[in-house]
Design a protein around this motif. Structure first.
Motif, PDB file in Angstrom:
ATOM      1  N   ASN A 161       0.984  -1.171  -0.053  1.00 20.81           N
ATOM      2  CA  ASN A 161      -0.068  -0.117  -0.086  1.00 20.81           C
ATOM      3  C   ASN A 161       0.784   1.340  -0.120  1.00 20.81           C
ATOM      4  O   ASN A 161       0.426   2.310  -0.561  1.00 20.81           O
ATOM      5  CB  ASN A 161      -0.974   0.051   1.239  1.00 20.81           C
ATOM      6  CG  ASN A 161      -2.101  -1.022   0.977  1.00 20.81           C
ATOM      7  OD1 ASN A 161      -2.616  -1.082   0.090  1.00 20.81           O
ATOM      8  ND2 ASN A 161      -2.206  -1.947   2.080  1.00 20.81           N
ATOM      9  N   ARG A 221       2.158   1.726  -3.669  1.00 13.18           N
ATOM     10  CA  ARG A 221       1.122   2.345  -4.335  1.00 13.18           C
ATOM     11  C   ARG A 221       0.911   3.730  -4.033  1.00 13.18           C
ATOM     12  O   ARG A 221       0.773   4.571  -5.070  1.00 13.18           O
ATOM     13  CB  ARG A 221      -0.081   1.394  -4.052  1.00 13.18           C
ATOM     14  CG  ARG A 221      -0.027   0.026  -4.818  1.00 13.18           C
ATOM     15  CD  ARG A 221      -1.331  -0.550  -4.574  1.00 13.18           C
ATOM     16  NE  ARG A 221      -2.358  -0.006  -5.472  1.00 13.18           N
ATOM     17  CZ  ARG A 221      -3.699  -0.044  -5.240  1.00 13.18           C
ATOM     18  NH1 ARG A 221      -4.118  -0.661  -4.153  1.00 13.18           N
ATOM     19  NH2 ARG A 221      -4.450   0.581  -6.060  1.00 13.18           N
ATOM     20  N   LEU A 222       1.089   4.147  -2.722  1.00 11.57           N
ATOM     21  CA  LEU A 222       1.060   5.704  -2.416  1.00 11.57           C
ATOM     22  C   LEU A 222       1.780   6.461  -3.075  1.00 11.57           C
ATOM     23  O   LEU A 222       1.802   7.483  -3.507  1.00 11.57           O
ATOM     24  CB  LEU A 222       0.781   5.842  -0.778  1.00 11.57           C
ATOM     25  CG  LEU A 222      -0.375   5.502  -0.197  1.00 11.57           C
ATOM     26  CD1 LEU A 222      -0.228   5.374   1.265  1.00 11.57           C
ATOM     27  CD2 LEU A 222      -1.524   6.419  -0.525  1.00 11.57           C
ATOM     28  N   THR A 275      -7.803   7.509  -0.708  1.00  7.70           N
ATOM     29  CA  THR A 275      -8.341   6.491  -0.132  1.00  7.70           C
ATOM     30  C   THR A 275      -8.922   5.689  -1.095  1.00  7.70           C
ATOM     31  O   THR A 275      -8.971   4.478  -1.001  1.00  7.70           O
ATOM     32  CB  THR A 275      -9.338   6.908   0.965  1.00  7.70           C
ATOM     33  OG1 THR A 275     -10.161   8.190   0.274  1.00  7.70           O
ATOM     34  CG2 THR A 275      -8.631   7.744   2.072  1.00  7.70           C
ATOM     35  N   LEU A 335      -6.893   3.071  -3.045  1.00 12.39           N
ATOM     36  CA  LEU A 335      -6.418   1.932  -2.514  1.00 12.39           C
ATOM     37  C   LEU A 335      -7.617   1.100  -1.589  1.00 12.39           C
ATOM     38  O   LEU A 335      -7.171   0.050  -1.302  1.00 12.39           O
ATOM     39  CB  LEU A 335      -5.445   2.405  -1.417  1.00 12.39           C
ATOM     40  CG  LEU A 335      -4.100   2.913  -1.553  1.00 12.39           C
ATOM     41  CD1 LEU A 335      -3.332   3.741  -0.530  1.00 12.39           C
ATOM     42  CD2 LEU A 335      -3.400   2.226  -2.454  1.00 12.39           C
ATOM     43  N   VAL A 381      -4.708   5.065   5.461  1.00  6.62           N
ATOM     44  CA  VAL A 381      -4.051   5.711   4.498  1.00  6.62           C
ATOM     45  C   VAL A 381      -3.146   6.862   5.107  1.00  6.62           C
ATOM     46  O   VAL A 381      -2.073   6.762   4.941  1.00  6.62           O
ATOM     47  CB  VAL A 381      -5.026   6.426   3.476  1.00  6.62           C
ATOM     48  CG1 VAL A 381      -4.083   7.546   2.477  1.00  6.62           C
ATOM     49  CG2 VAL A 381      -5.532   5.578   2.477  1.00  6.62           C
TER      50      VAL A 381
END
Length: 116
Positions: free
Chosen positions: A43, A46-47, A65, A68, A75
């Motif tokens: 995650n 990905r952020l 948000t 994801l 988050v």
């Protein structure tokens, strides 16, 4: 008669060469491990990708948000870890926080293993 044994001093020198560079200090190892831990979560990767790909070079937490599929507190937790690791910069504007990449942070993270 000639001895086939190598003197112990010669063995020690052959099996335990002196390193050419100093060992990584405990503090340097801790700092590098902190960045690796921050990058070890899918995650958080990905952020970073979303923030990096943002047209303006920054992203509001309110926009992170949905992609994801995570709650805002989750988050925000991941973003805090990325900020603490020195990968993202956080700027508070009113009730929202905006995140951008720290210049050179991705390149520095990529070079952490090379510097060992």
């Amino acid at each position: 008669m000639t001895s086939l044994r190598t003197p112990e001093v010669g063995l020690a020198a052959a099996c335990c060469p002196t390193p050419g560079q100093p060992f990584l200090s405990a503090e340097d190892a801790r700092r590098k491990a902190f960045v690796f831990k921050a990058l070890a979560d899918p995650n958080r990767l990905r952020l970073l990708s979303i923030v990096k790909g943002a047209e303006s070079g920054e992203a509001c937490v309110c926009d992170l948000t949905e992609p994801l599929g995570l709650s805002q507190p989750t988050v925000s937790h991941h973003l805090k870890i990325l900020v603490d690791a020195g990968l993202l910069h956080r700027e508070k504007r009113g009730t929202w926080a905006y995140y951008s990449l720290v210049p050179g942070a991705i390149e520095q993270a990529a070079g952490l293993l090379a510097s060992l």
